[in-house]
Scaffold this motif. Structure first.
Motif, PDB file in Angstrom:
ATOM      1  N   GLU A  91     -31.911   0.020 -29.668  1.00 16.36           N
ATOM      2  CA  GLU A  91     -32.142   0.130 -28.225  1.00 16.36           C
ATOM      3  C   GLU A  91     -32.854   1.435 -27.878  1.00 16.36           C
ATOM      4  O   GLU A  91     -33.734   1.463 -27.011  1.00 16.36           O
ATOM      5  N   SER A  92     -32.532   2.506 -28.585  1.00 19.14           N
ATOM      6  CA  SER A  92     -33.180   3.796 -28.316  1.00 19.14           C
ATOM      7  C   SER A  92     -34.671   3.773 -28.647  1.00 19.14           C
ATOM      8  O   SER A  92     -35.437   4.596 -28.143  1.00 19.14           O
ATOM      9  N   ARG A  93     -35.076   2.796 -29.489  1.00 21.99           N
ATOM     10  CA  ARG A  93     -36.486   2.647 -29.868  1.00 21.99           C
ATOM     11  C   ARG A  93     -37.161   1.496 -29.126  1.00 21.99           C
ATOM     12  O   ARG A  93     -38.321   1.183 -29.398  1.00 21.99           O
ATOM     13  N   GLY A  94     -36.417   0.817 -28.241  1.00 22.89           N
ATOM     14  CA  GLY A  94     -37.005  -0.261 -27.458  1.00 22.89           C
ATOM     15  C   GLY A  94     -36.983  -1.610 -28.126  1.00 22.89           C
ATOM     16  O   GLY A  94     -37.754  -2.506 -27.749  1.00 22.89           O
ATOM     17  N   PHE A  95     -36.069  -1.785 -29.098  1.00 23.89           N
ATOM     18  CA  PHE A  95     -35.987  -3.054 -29.816  1.00 23.89           C
ATOM     19  C   PHE A  95     -34.570  -3.613 -29.766  1.00 23.89           C
ATOM     20  O   PHE A  95     -33.613  -2.924 -29.369  1.00 23.89           O
ATOM     21  N   ALA A  96     -34.442  -4.878 -30.182  1.00 21.37           N
ATOM     22  CA  ALA A  96     -33.167  -5.572 -30.045  1.00 21.37           C
ATOM     23  C   ALA A  96     -33.019  -6.630 -31.126  1.00 21.37           C
ATOM     24  O   ALA A  96     -33.997  -7.059 -31.750  1.00 21.37           O
ATOM     25  N   LEU A  97     -31.773  -7.061 -31.352  1.00 24.45           N
ATOM     26  CA  LEU A  97     -31.476  -8.255 -32.139  1.00 24.45           C
ATOM     27  C   LEU A  97     -31.370  -9.449 -31.194  1.00 24.45           C
ATOM     28  O   LEU A  97     -31.186  -9.297 -29.989  1.00 24.45           O
ATOM     29  N   HIS A  98     -31.431 -10.642 -31.766  1.00 25.85           N
ATOM     30  CA  HIS A  98     -31.395 -11.848 -30.933  1.00 25.85           C
ATOM     31  C   HIS A  98     -29.989 -12.196 -30.468  1.00 25.85           C
ATOM     32  O   HIS A  98     -29.816 -12.921 -29.478  1.00 25.85           O
ATOM     33  N   ASN A  99     -28.967 -11.683 -31.162  1.00 25.05           N
ATOM     34  CA  ASN A  99     -27.610 -12.164 -30.933  1.00 25.05           C
ATOM     35  C   ASN A  99     -26.631 -11.123 -31.441  1.00 25.05           C
ATOM     36  O   ASN A  99     -26.957 -10.328 -32.334  1.00 25.05           O
ATOM     37  N   LEU A 100     -25.417 -11.120 -30.894  1.00 21.53           N
ATOM     38  CA  LEU A 100     -24.359 -10.225 -31.353  1.00 21.53           C
ATOM     39  C   LEU A 100     -23.025 -10.939 -31.281  1.00 21.53           C
ATOM     40  O   LEU A 100     -22.825 -11.832 -30.449  1.00 21.53           O
ATOM     41  N   GLY A 101     -22.077 -10.525 -32.142  1.00 21.64           N
ATOM     42  CA  GLY A 101     -20.724 -11.034 -32.078  1.00 21.64           C
ATOM     43  C   GLY A 101     -19.963 -10.388 -30.935  1.00 21.64           C
ATOM     44  O   GLY A 101     -20.456  -9.487 -30.253  1.00 21.64           O
ATOM     45  N   SER A 102     -18.733 -10.843 -30.731  1.00 23.09           N
ATOM     46  CA  SER A 102     -17.941 -10.309 -29.622  1.00 23.09           C
ATOM     47  C   SER A 102     -17.467  -8.889 -29.885  1.00 23.09           C
ATOM     48  O   SER A 102     -17.155  -8.155 -28.958  1.00 23.09           O
ATOM     49  N   LEU A 103     -17.414  -8.482 -31.166  1.00 22.37           N
ATOM     50  CA  LEU A 103     -17.009  -7.127 -31.537  1.00 22.37           C
ATOM     51  C   LEU A 103     -18.189  -6.364 -32.136  1.00 22.37           C
ATOM     52  O   LEU A 103     -18.785  -6.831 -33.117  1.00 22.37           O
ATOM     53  N   THR A 116     -20.488 -14.951 -39.344  1.00 24.06           N
ATOM     54  CA  THR A 116     -20.200 -14.550 -37.967  1.00 24.06           C
ATOM     55  C   THR A 116     -21.399 -14.924 -37.092  1.00 24.06           C
ATOM     56  O   THR A 116     -22.542 -14.795 -37.513  1.00 24.06           O
ATOM     57  N   HIS A 117     -21.150 -15.338 -35.841  1.00 22.26           N
ATOM     58  CA  HIS A 117     -22.199 -16.096 -35.178  1.00 22.26           C
ATOM     59  C   HIS A 117     -22.646 -15.646 -33.811  1.00 22.26           C
ATOM     60  O   HIS A 117     -23.755 -15.961 -33.393  1.00 22.26           O
ATOM     61  N   GLY A 118     -21.867 -14.943 -33.015  1.00 19.78           N
ATOM     62  CA  GLY A 118     -22.319 -14.677 -31.661  1.00 19.78           C
ATOM     63  C   GLY A 118     -22.358 -15.960 -30.854  1.00 19.78           C
ATOM     64  O   GLY A 118     -21.613 -16.899 -31.131  1.00 19.78           O
ATOM     65  N   SER A 119     -23.258 -16.033 -29.865  1.00 17.19           N
ATOM     66  CA  SER A 119     -23.216 -17.174 -28.953  1.00 17.19           C
ATOM     67  C   SER A 119     -24.558 -17.394 -28.292  1.00 17.19           C
ATOM     68  O   SER A 119     -25.357 -16.476 -28.132  1.00 17.19           O
ATOM     69  N   GLY A 120     -24.776 -18.639 -27.881  1.00 18.29           N
ATOM     70  CA  GLY A 120     -25.967 -19.000 -27.119  1.00 18.29           C
ATOM     71  C   GLY A 120     -26.598 -20.273 -27.643  1.00 18.29           C
ATOM     72  O   GLY A 120     -26.778 -20.427 -28.859  1.00 18.29           O
ATOM     73  N   ASN A 121     -26.950 -21.193 -26.744  1.00 15.90           N
ATOM     74  CA  ASN A 121     -27.520 -22.474 -27.146  1.00 15.90           C
ATOM     75  C   ASN A 121     -28.716 -22.329 -28.075  1.00 15.90           C
ATOM     76  O   ASN A 121     -28.907 -23.135 -28.994  1.00 15.90           O
TER      77      ASN A 121
END
Length: 414
Positions: A91-103, A116-121
């Motif tokens: 995030e500090s470099r302006g980038f992201a992953l597509h998904n994250l887990g609850s923890l 481990t999967h995260g969420s989203g259709n």
């Protein structure tokens, strides 16, 4: 000897000690001379998947690596790095992953290796972001597999059976903002009748229920700028922050109320700077084709009182299909049914058996790292590429250095 336990405290590891190498060459030497090796990540599994009576290893003390390639839109990261640490750096470099887990507290390698999967259709498992993986193999040598390699699809969610993961390369995308809105009073019956509309209504959606209460709590994580309503499908915006378990304080939860914020501070349910609980729980999870969702919900409501007797909360999420061999979403878009139990395995186990009797006929797949009662034959039916994976494990670890009782029981070699 020091007693080593998993995060939940329900597993005491047989090894009795934990090796924490400080450098990759030290790890290579350790693996080469050991008879048996298993790797412990952040310890967030609830069964004996990581156990061994040989050498138990953590990669958490290896030098942290976070190497962003902006042109390729990938990041190479050390396996012991926690998601919260990686995501803050991205995030500090302006980038992201597509998904994250609850923890955000879980390690990259451990989360990917167990599905481990995260969420989203439209969001695949965390492991589906991997473009390359680096291992220490049974003889202590280093091996890198990428998406062009024929064995890659079997190597990411591998349950520790191929080697010790040192680094992964993950696909990244430009940073984005998320607004998290929590709704109270969603009618439980509409989870089934309006399933597609509910779970397509945001970037990520979680529904929390005990399958007895007629009201469900729904957490919608929307891309910032997406309009949201004070009243939605019979539910109303919560009048304050919420914990997934209604009676628990919401101090550790990520910010709600529709306030836009960075993806890494909204997609998880809990904040990195706090430990969300003391781990005094057990968990199970089952992954079904989305077409089976309404039937599964009817079964769960019928089991409601029995589930409620040992359950803290249940969560419903969706995950997009991928092609990783042991993925819970391999080959099909999935609905995930999560169960947080009290920490009393004797009381929980018969309830899990009843749950599986209801869900396995609906093509449910148990989570590899959580409490289940299915046997090896059932798992091979649930996960059709298990035989292919067993052959792959034998190819990379012919002497079975990375095998343990768990693998011998559920993925027996020929």
């Amino acid at each position: 000897m020091v007693e080593v336990r998993n995060w939940a405290g329900n597993v005491v590891f047989s090894a009795g000690r934990l090796e924490r190498p400080q450098a990759v060459p030290e790890l290579q030497e350790l693996v080469a001379r050991a008879d048996k090796v298993r790797v412990l990540g952040s310890g967030h599994s609830f069964n004996r998947i990581a156990d061994t009576d040989g050498t138990l290893v953590s990669v958490a003390d290896l030098p942290q690596v976070i190497e962003l390639d902006e042109d390729a839109r990938t990041v190479r990261v050390s396996g012991g790095t926690r998601y919260g640490e990686l995501t803050a750096a991205l995030e500090s470099r302006g980038f992201a992953l597509h998904n994250l887990g609850s923890l955000p507290h879980i390690s990259i390698a451990g989360a990917c290796s167990t599905g481990t999967h995260g969420s989203g259709n439209t969001n695949g498992t965390l492991a589906s972001a991997a473009t390359a993986i680096e291992y220490v193999t049974a003889d202590g040598s280093l091996l890198t597999l990428d998406r062009e390699h024929p064995d890659f699809l079997g190597s990411v969610i591998a349950l520790g059976a191929l080697g010790v993961t040192t680094h992964l390369t993950l696909a990244v995308q430009p940073s984005y903002q998320i607004s998290q809105v929590v709704y109270d009073g969603f009618p439980v019956g509409r989870l089934g009748t309006d399933f597609e509309e509910v779970f397509a209504s945001a970037y990520s959606v979680s529904a929390f229920t005990d399958w007895v209460d007629p009201d469900v709590m729904v957490w919608r994580k929307l891309r910032a700028g997406t309009a949201w309503e004070q009243e939605w499908m019979g539910a109303k915006v919560a009048d304050g922050p919420r914990h997934p378990i209604k009676a628990m304080p919401a101090d550790f939860a990520t910010q709600q109320g529709g306030v836009p914020g960075p993806w890494n501070e909204r997609l998880p349910h809990f904040r990195l700077e706090f430990t969300p609980s003391n781990g005094d729980e057990l968990q199970s999870e089952y992954f079904l084709p989305r077409a089976m969702a309404a039937r599964a919900f009817d079964e769960l409501r019928a089991l409601g009182k029995q589930l409620q007797s040992v359950m803290q909360i249940s969560e419903v999420r969706t995950i997009a299909a991928d092609e990783l061999w042991l993925s819970p979403s391999q080959g099909r878009d999935t609905v995930a049914l999560h169960f947080t139990w009290i920490q009393d395995e004797a009381a929980v186990r018969p309830v899990v058996e009843a749950l599986e009797n209801a869900l396995l006929p609906l093509e449910a797949r148990p989570h590899w790292g959580k409490v289940f009662t299915a046997d090896a034959a059932t798992l091979a039916e649930c996960y059709p590429l298990v035989p292919t994976f067993v052959n792959l494990a034998a190819k990379y670890d012919p002497a079975g250095k990375f095998r343990n009782d768990y693998l011998n029981t559920y993925l027996p070699s020929h």
